[in-house]
Enzyme design. Structure first.
Site, PDB file in Angstrom:
ATOM      1  N   CYS A 122      75.817 -29.204 -19.025  1.00 25.54           N
ATOM      2  CA  CYS A 122      76.881 -30.160 -19.317  1.00 25.54           C
ATOM      3  C   CYS A 122      77.894 -30.174 -18.171  1.00 25.54           C
ATOM      4  O   CYS A 122      78.765 -29.310 -18.090  1.00 25.54           O
ATOM      5  CB  CYS A 122      77.580 -29.820 -20.629  1.00 25.54           C
ATOM      6  SG  CYS A 122      78.893 -31.008 -21.038  1.00 25.54           S
ATOM      7  N   CYS A 133      81.662 -30.309 -19.163  1.00 20.39           N
ATOM      8  CA  CYS A 133      82.185 -29.018 -19.622  1.00 20.39           C
ATOM      9  C   CYS A 133      82.326 -28.043 -18.457  1.00 20.39           C
ATOM     10  O   CYS A 133      83.303 -27.295 -18.375  1.00 20.39           O
ATOM     11  CB  CYS A 133      81.288 -28.422 -20.708  1.00 20.39           C
ATOM     12  SG  CYS A 133      81.331 -29.360 -22.261  1.00 20.39           S
TER      13      CYS A 133
END
Length: 178
Positions: A131, A134
């Site tokens: 991700c 993130c």
């Protein structure tokens, strides 16, 4: 089971992982709590039971039971966040980023004590789960809280070795064709 037991089980095709597994349990930049938390969190995220058992065996000698529970809680929460925020990032529609996530994330809170540790575990899990949104967010928080690039690199290096080890173990596991 521990990491040494797991190293012995790796096939010849994963010889580099055998060596890398020996090295990830040493760091000049991470505390013992940070290091073993990263190991356990990424093993949890990598979803290989044999690897998770080895990481739990190692972590049990280095982390308190409360820390083990916290690491698993952070790993679980980050796995949820990684799916959600990877979607928000990849869908390419800015409207989704303006909407409230409405996801409970208390495992990532807890005030400033242990903040860097939780963020290191979070960035490591985010690296395993791929991700980018993130990863960027946790890297920024880590640097704001005084984490060095070397600390962040060590956390992600652990994630890389754990993910590759899980892949090697999964690839060598017998197929259950029914």
């Amino acid at each position: 089971m521990n990491i040494e037991d797991l190293r012995a089980r790796l096939p010849e095709t994963a010889k580099d992982m055998r060596l890398n597994l020996s090295n990830i349990v040493r760091s000049e930049h991470l505390t013992e709590r940070q290091l073993y938390g990263c190991l356990l969190a990424t093993a949890f995220a990598a979803r290989n039971r044999e690897l998770l058992a080895a990481a739990e065996g190692e972590a049990a000698t280095k982390l308190s039971p409360e820390d083990v529970a916290l690491v698993k809680s952070v790993a679980t929460t980050m796995s949820m966040n990684n799916v959600y925020y990877r979607f928000v990032h990849l869908v390419g529609n800015e409207q989704y980023s303006q909407m409230p996530a409405r996801l409970r994330m208390q495992a990532l809170g807890g005030g400033s004590e242990g903040k860097v540790d939780r963020e290191l575990w979070s960035i490591a899990v985010s690296a395993v789960n791929g991700c980018g949104m993130c990863i960027t967010s946790h890297e920024q928080v880590l640097t704001q809280h005084g984490a060095t690039r070397e600390m962040i690199q060590d956390a992600v290096r652990i994630a890389a070795v754990v993910a590759a080890t899980a892949a090697a173990l999964d690839a060598e596991a017998p197929l259950n064709v029914g």
